[in-house]
Scaffold this motif. Structure first.
Motif, short mmCIF file in Angstrom:
data_model
loop_
_atom_site.label_atom_id
_atom_site.label_comp_id
_atom_site.label_asym_id
_atom_site.label_seq_id
_atom_site.Cartn_x
_atom_site.Cartn_y
_atom_site.Cartn_z
N GLN A 99 18.47 6.12 46.48
CA GLN A 99 18.46 6.94 45.27
C GLN A 99 17.47 6.37 44.24
OE1 GLN A 99 20.20 9.96 44.74
NE2 GLN A 99 18.77 10.04 43.02
N LYS A 100 17.38 5.04 44.16
CA LYS A 100 16.42 4.41 43.25
C LYS A 100 15.00 4.83 43.59
CE LYS A 100 18.70 0.09 41.93
NZ LYS A 100 18.59 -1.39 41.97
N GLU A 101 14.68 4.81 44.88
CA GLU A 101 13.34 5.22 45.31
C GLU A 101 13.08 6.68 44.94
OE1 GLU A 101 12.43 2.44 49.18
OE2 GLU A 101 13.84 4.09 49.43
N TYR A 122 10.98 5.27 31.35
CA TYR A 122 11.65 6.47 31.86
C TYR A 122 12.87 6.12 32.71
CZ TYR A 122 8.05 9.83 30.39
OH TYR A 122 7.20 10.63 29.66
N ALA A 123 12.76 5.01 33.45
CA ALA A 123 13.85 4.62 34.35
C ALA A 123 15.06 4.10 33.60
CB ALA A 123 13.35 3.57 35.34
N GLY A 124 14.87 3.69 32.36
CA GLY A 124 15.99 3.24 31.53
C GLY A 124 16.70 2.04 32.12
N SER A 125 17.96 2.22 32.45
CA SER A 125 18.78 1.10 32.91
C SER A 125 18.61 0.80 34.40
CB SER A 125 20.27 1.39 32.63
OG SER A 125 20.67 2.56 33.32
N LEU A 126 17.76 1.56 35.07
CA LEU A 126 17.55 1.34 36.50
C LEU A 126 16.98 -0.06 36.73
CD1 LEU A 126 17.62 2.91 39.26
CD2 LEU A 126 15.19 3.35 38.89
N LYS A 127 17.64 -0.84 37.55
CA LYS A 127 17.22 -2.22 37.82
C LYS A 127 16.26 -2.27 39.00
CE LYS A 127 20.37 -4.30 35.11
NZ LYS A 127 20.06 -4.06 33.73
N VAL A 129 12.85 -2.02 39.25
CA VAL A 129 11.80 -1.00 39.36
C VAL A 129 10.57 -1.53 40.10
CG1 VAL A 129 10.18 0.45 38.06
CG2 VAL A 129 12.58 0.35 37.38
N ASP A 130 10.17 -2.78 39.83
CA ASP A 130 8.98 -3.33 40.49
C ASP A 130 9.17 -3.39 42.00
OD1 ASP A 130 7.63 -3.59 38.11
OD2 ASP A 130 8.16 -5.68 37.82
#
Length: 198
Positions: A99-101, A122-127, A129-130
């Motif tokens: 789902q992260k992808e 934009y991703a906000g709290s999404l851990k 990302v890199d």
């Protein structure tokens, strides 16, 4: 020189930026160490942006989560092999993508040429990302389209370049990407291996 690097990528088709398990097979080993990260001298680190702007060289984390170049001529086969015949929706539906992808890819699709720092906003709290960006590049759903630098009041560039991201579909066109699927992933893999062995 940047011209020699461009020609090397066109000739070989694939060229990692840094040293790897194949001795001598990197931009780092083919260029003078004196032009890497040198004040007031552009070297391979700064050449990435200009090389990818003309769209016949692709750049991203393609090689074992490390950066490198692929010629446009070979990118369709590389994409076909790495995607294993899947568009992203099919990969996600078969539980082969997270789902992260999906969330990160959607951000880039909605904002082509987006800076990595903007993706994080934009991703906000999404851990992580890199890490997600690296996975999407390894699977050829994203590439780097350019690098942006801060400038002084005099217009001089400074600091590390911040990566911009785009899908291959937006960069090269849907028709180009569709050519990737004219062969099986295994046939693309075999073509790449035969080329590199030659």
């Amino acid at each position: 020189t940047i011209e020699e690097l461009h020609q090397a990528v066109q000739t070989v088709g694939f060229l990692p930026l840094f040293k790897n398990r194949i001795s001598g097979f990197s931009v780092e080993e083919l260029t003078d160490p004196g032009i890497w990260f040198c004040k007031n001298v552009d070297g391979p680190w700064e050449w990435k942006g200009p090389l990818v702007k003309n769209k016949d060289v692709l750049y991203g984390k393609f090689f074992d989560n490390k950066c490198g170049f692929i010629s446009r001529k070979w990118f369709a086969d590389f994409l076909n092999y790495r995607r294993d015949g899947y568009d992203f929706e099919g990969r996600f539906n078969d539980n082969l993508a997270t789902q992260k992808e999906k969330d990160v890819l959607q951000i880039v699709e909605e904002h082509p040429n987006i800076l990595s720092i903007e993706i994080r906003e934009y991703a906000g709290s999404l851990k992580g990302v890199d890490g997600v960006l690296a996975k999407l590049m390894m699977k050829c759903y994203l590439v780097n389209s350019d690098f942006s630098y801060k400038t002084t009041k005099e217009g001089k560039r400074y600091g590390w370049g911040v990566a911009r991201y785009i899908t291959p579909e937006d960069l090269l066109g849907e028709d180009f990407v569709a050519t990737a699927y004219q062969r099986t992933p295994q046939a693309s893999y075999d073509r790449i291996c035969n080329h590199l062995m030659r």
